[in-house]
Design an enzyme around this catalytic site. Structure first.
Site, short mmCIF file in Angstrom:
data_model
loop_
_atom_site.label_atom_id
_atom_site.label_comp_id
_atom_site.label_asym_id
_atom_site.label_seq_id
_atom_site.Cartn_x
_atom_site.Cartn_y
_atom_site.Cartn_z
N HIS A 74 39.84 41.95 48.62
CA HIS A 74 38.97 40.79 48.92
C HIS A 74 39.73 39.47 48.72
CE1 HIS A 74 35.16 43.16 49.05
NE2 HIS A 74 35.80 43.95 48.22
N ASN A 146 28.63 44.31 48.97
CA ASN A 146 29.27 44.32 50.28
C ASN A 146 28.22 44.19 51.37
OD1 ASN A 146 31.97 44.58 49.49
ND2 ASN A 146 31.93 46.82 49.56
N TYR A 360 36.99 44.44 36.70
CA TYR A 360 36.90 43.03 37.10
C TYR A 360 37.31 42.09 35.98
CZ TYR A 360 34.63 44.60 41.37
OH TYR A 360 34.38 45.20 42.57
FE1 HDD Z 1 35.44 45.59 43.95
C1 HDD Z 1 36.74 42.47 44.09
C2 HDD Z 1 32.82 44.58 45.97
C3 HDD Z 1 34.25 48.80 44.04
C4 HDD Z 1 37.77 46.48 41.69
N1 HDD Z 1 34.90 43.86 44.87
C5 HDD Z 1 35.57 42.69 44.79
C6 HDD Z 1 34.87 41.69 45.55
C7 HDD Z 1 33.77 42.28 46.09
C8 HDD Z 1 33.78 43.65 45.64
C9 HDD Z 1 32.74 41.64 46.97
C10 HDD Z 1 35.32 40.25 45.73
C11 HDD Z 1 34.67 39.34 44.75
C12 HDD Z 1 35.10 37.91 45.02
O1 HDD Z 1 34.70 37.38 46.06
O2 HDD Z 1 35.85 37.38 44.21
N2 HDD Z 1 33.89 46.52 44.89
C13 HDD Z 1 32.88 45.92 45.59
C14 HDD Z 1 31.86 46.89 45.90
C15 HDD Z 1 32.27 48.08 45.37
C16 HDD Z 1 33.54 47.83 44.72
C17 HDD Z 1 30.59 46.60 46.66
C18 HDD Z 1 31.59 49.40 45.37
C19 HDD Z 1 30.34 49.58 45.45
N3 HDD Z 1 35.93 47.32 43.06
C20 HDD Z 1 35.30 48.54 43.21
C21 HDD Z 1 35.89 49.50 42.30
C22 HDD Z 1 36.89 48.84 41.62
C23 HDD Z 1 36.89 47.49 42.11
C24 HDD Z 1 35.45 50.95 42.15
C25 HDD Z 1 37.83 49.32 40.56
C26 HDD Z 1 37.66 50.37 39.82
N4 HDD Z 1 37.03 44.65 43.12
C27 HDD Z 1 37.84 45.21 42.18
C28 HDD Z 1 38.87 44.26 41.63
C29 HDD Z 1 38.51 42.94 42.39
C30 HDD Z 1 37.37 43.37 43.28
C31 HDD Z 1 40.28 44.72 41.73
C32 HDD Z 1 39.64 42.21 43.07
C33 HDD Z 1 39.47 40.75 42.71
C34 HDD Z 1 38.42 40.72 41.74
O3 HDD Z 1 37.99 42.00 41.49
O4 HDD Z 1 37.97 39.74 41.22
O5 HDD Z 1 38.74 44.15 40.27
#
Ligand code: HDD
Length: 691
Positions: A74, A146, A360
């Protein structure tokens, strides 16, 4: 000697002050006024730059450190401020203050693509992030969702694999965005649990026309908890006021060339012009008895709950009404945390959600560099907050006194004792781990009810219109056709698809020109579910021009009255008229007046619009018949299933562009504005071969 030195200031030697504002002097970060921002300090006119030049050193030093690590996923996103208003009383379900009827809560929203880097484009086929931070009076609540209600995997332990597979390939560094490449499909074809999400990903859901025309979903099952401590299960839905609208693949590809920032620009301009994007927040509420009665597990994030089984109840409205003042400070530094939860809302045991609860917080430390990232203005709660966590890098608060531990009895000595826990106001986990599922042995295991990977994929496919099904089949063909080196991957994927729908699998195999492989063995045989209207975009579109743009092609000789009438009609229907002409300076109209263009023809292709009008005179049409960009403009509008309103004199251009008569091809005043509010999917078989 010094007299002979010419001071190159770039502004004729004037000092850099804003007119009439004596205080606005350029200073260093430490407040020292700067006399010259054009020249570094040198030893002599042509001599070396001096180390003592603290102005230069500070400026370059800061510049060198301007970037922070981009988000792992993202990375490319667009943000906006707004307000959420609770419109229904659900105090029987939750004690969360944010849901008190009439309560208004400040929000910040960030929309994003998933796979591409921060500098990638807005329009690849990709899931869109829909993250909302509610600054409630009881602390921040982040609903990090999402635009698709299900996910690729069931357990967070698979997330790094998913992300590694979909992002640019490790050795070659491409593709920069999008899933049409070897490693993604290698992984996906080996992960049957991803099949349901793949159906959504291959549908037009991943080609939203605008952030304003997409739904949002919290995805996981959460809990609502009322004042008595009674918990209910809940799924969160955002429903866009403008209805659902997506582009089609050919259009999305061309949009990428036309405007890398198509969706970012759309959001910014909408808010800037007062067309505030709006969504309703809805909830599906259910209890353990309902959960137990379903063939799927409500803790499995690859499953949805059909709206026909549990209707969505609307409980609030979100309006985005303010653009960010600074992209980096706000959109880049905003840190969403699924762990940001407030009293009255709680997590479920969904194993994907549970893993997110760690990831996160952890990632924000690496992105923003400090455990004090919560003090950055965009992340700070709007309500008072305080505890005994202290110090750390970039501490900007100045806690007073000696109270940095608890319990303490400093107050008894007249000193500040600091805040105390509140069993009454504080967050309390809904149910202690008392159920049989939460005790027992420690196991690396998936519950048996997570084993059905195909029934809901089938449900999704069979709930689509014929056109939408064709789009899904064609997307699979397109994406799998981009799998270059791994021959085993497309048949393996098609073998999985045979569990979803035999017709779909045949279409994909046929489109790829491969034999239909034997059906993959299913961990659990899929069952047929009743189709759900809510899953189709085409069944949930609104016939409206609101929020949509109409491109109006003009040239020298265009009839001024006809042009004004089209503009007025589009304005009247709340659409946005955009004039396109061969020269941006404008065209000379029939009455001799000059009409400036909003966009030059070659740089403003018709894919930027939801509908087009071609307002030409005989003379203008004759000129544009020789202009490839004009022919392409009309041809693409037709191919992208848009309404085309044309003056009689424009007919030769329509003919040359291959436009055939249908309900979407109208005269200028004859039903054009009504047609412009629609897309003409019936036209599709005339303009492209779909799988
Ligand atoms: Fe995630 C970012 C949505 C599963 C780890 N995720 C991130 C963002 C969104 C989502 C919208 C961007 C937020 C922003 O605008 O800053 N993610 C989801 C949804 C998931 C999901 C709807 C499942 C239902 N995510 C998921 C899992 C993991 C992560 C299973 C790790 C185990 N997601 C992350 C992250 C991010 C992230 C690596 C990258 C940047 C951040 O968090 O801030 O931690």
């Amino acid at each position: 000697m010094t007299d002979s030195i010419t001071r190159i200031t770039g502004n004729g030697g004037e000092t850099h002050q804003h007119a009439g504002d004596d205080d606005a002097v350029l200073t260093t970060n430490h407040g020292v006024p700067i006399s010259d921002n054009q020249n570094s300090l040198k030893s002599g006119e042509r001599g070396p730059t001096l180390l003592e030049d603290f102005v230069l050193r500070e400026k370059i030093f800061h510049f060198d450190h301007e970037r922070i690590p981009e988000r792992i996923v993202h990375a490319r996103g667009s943000g906006a401020h707004g307000v959420f208003e609770a419109t229904d009383d659900i105090s029987d379900l939750t004690r969360a203050a944010v849901f008190t009827k009439g309560e208004k809560t400040e929000v910040f929203v960030r929309f994003s693509t998933v796979a591409g880097g921060a500098g990638s484009v807005d329009t690849p086929r990709d899931v869109r992030g829909f993250a909302v931070k509610f600054y409630t009076r009881e602390g921040n609540w982040d609903l990090v969702g999402n635009n698709i209600p299900v996910f690729f995997i069931q357990d967070a332990i698979k997330f790094p694999d998913l992300v590694h597979a979909v992002k640019m390939e490790a050795d070659r560094g491409y593709p920069q965005a999008g899933s049409a490449h070897d490693t993604f499909w290698d992984w996906a074809s080996l992960m049957p649990e991803s099949t349901h999400m793949l159906m959504w990903a291959m549908s037009d859901r991943t080609l939203p026309r605008s952030f304003r025309t997409m739904e949002g979903f919290g995805v996981h099952t959460f809990k609502l908890v009322n004042a008595e401590g009674k918990a209910s299960f809940v799924k969160f839905h955002w429903k866009p006021k403008l209805g659902l609208q997506s582009t089609i693949w050919d259009e999305a590809l061309k949009l990428q060339a036309a405007d890398n920032d198509y969706q970012r620009r759309d959001l910014f301009e909408a808010i800037d012009t007062g067309a505030f994007p709006e969504w309703e927040l809805g909830i599906q509420v259910f209890d353990q008895a309902f959960a137990d009665a379903q063939p799927y597990d409500v803790l499995d994030a690859t499953k949805l709950i059909p709206e026909e089984d549990v209707p969505v109840r609307i409980i609030g409205r979100m309006t985005l009404n303010r653009n960010v003042d600074n992209f980096f400070a706000e959109t880049e530094q905003v840190a969403f945390l699924p762990t940001n939860i407030v009293p009255g809302i709680d997590f479920s045991n969904d194993p994907l959600l549970q893993g997110r609860l760690f990831s996160y917080l952890d990632t924000q430390k690496s992105r923003l560099g400090t455990t004090n990232f919560h003090q950055i203005p965009i992340n700070a709660p709007r309500c008072p907050f305080g505890n005994f966590q202290r110090d750390g890098m970039m501490q900007t608060q100045v806690p007073k006194g000696r109270a940095n531990y608890e319990p303490n009895s400093l107050a008894a000595h007249g000193e500040e004792g600091g805040p105390r826990e509140s069993p009454v106001r504080g967050f309390a986990t809904a149910n202690a781990a008392t159920g049989p599922d939460e005790t027992g042995d420690k196991l690396r295991i998936r519950a048996e009810r997570f084993a059905d990977h195909y029934s809901q994929a089938r449900l999704f496919y069979r709930s689509q219109t014929e056109n939408e099904q064709a789009h899904i089949a064609s997307s699979f063909v397109f994406e799998l056709s981009k799998v270059g080196l791994l021959d085993q991957v497309p048949p393996r994927m098609v073998a999985n698809l045979r569990n979803v729908d035999e017709d779909l699998a045949k279409r994909v195999a046929d489109g790829l020109g491969i034999d239909l492989p034997p059906k993959a063995e299913a961990a659990r045989e899929p069952v047929d579910m009743n189709p759900s209207e809510a899953l189709s975009i085409h069944r949930n579109m609104k016939e409206t021009l609101e929020g949509r743009a109409v491109g109006i092609l003009i040239a020298d000789g265009t009839d001024a009255a006809a042009l004004d009438a089209v503009i007025a009609a589009v304005d009247g229907a709340k659409g946005k008229p955009v004039i396109v002409a061969p020269k941006v300076g404008g065209a000379t109209l029939s009455d001799g007046s000059t009409r400036k263009a909003d966009g030059q023809l070659a740089g403003t292709p018709s894919q930027l619009f939801d509908a087009v009008a071609v307002v030409l005179s005989d003379e203008g049409c004759k000129t544009l018949l020789k202009e490839g960009a004009a022919v392409q403009w009309v041809m693409d509008a037709f191919g992208h299933l848009k309404a085309i309103g044309a003056s009689d004199a424009a007919q030769p251009l329509l003919d040359k562009a291959g436009v055939e008569a249908d309900d979407g091809v109208t005269g200028l005043d004859d039903g054009f504005v009504e047609a412009a509010a629609r897309r003409f999917y019936d036209r599709e078989p005339k303009v492209r071969m779909l799988a």
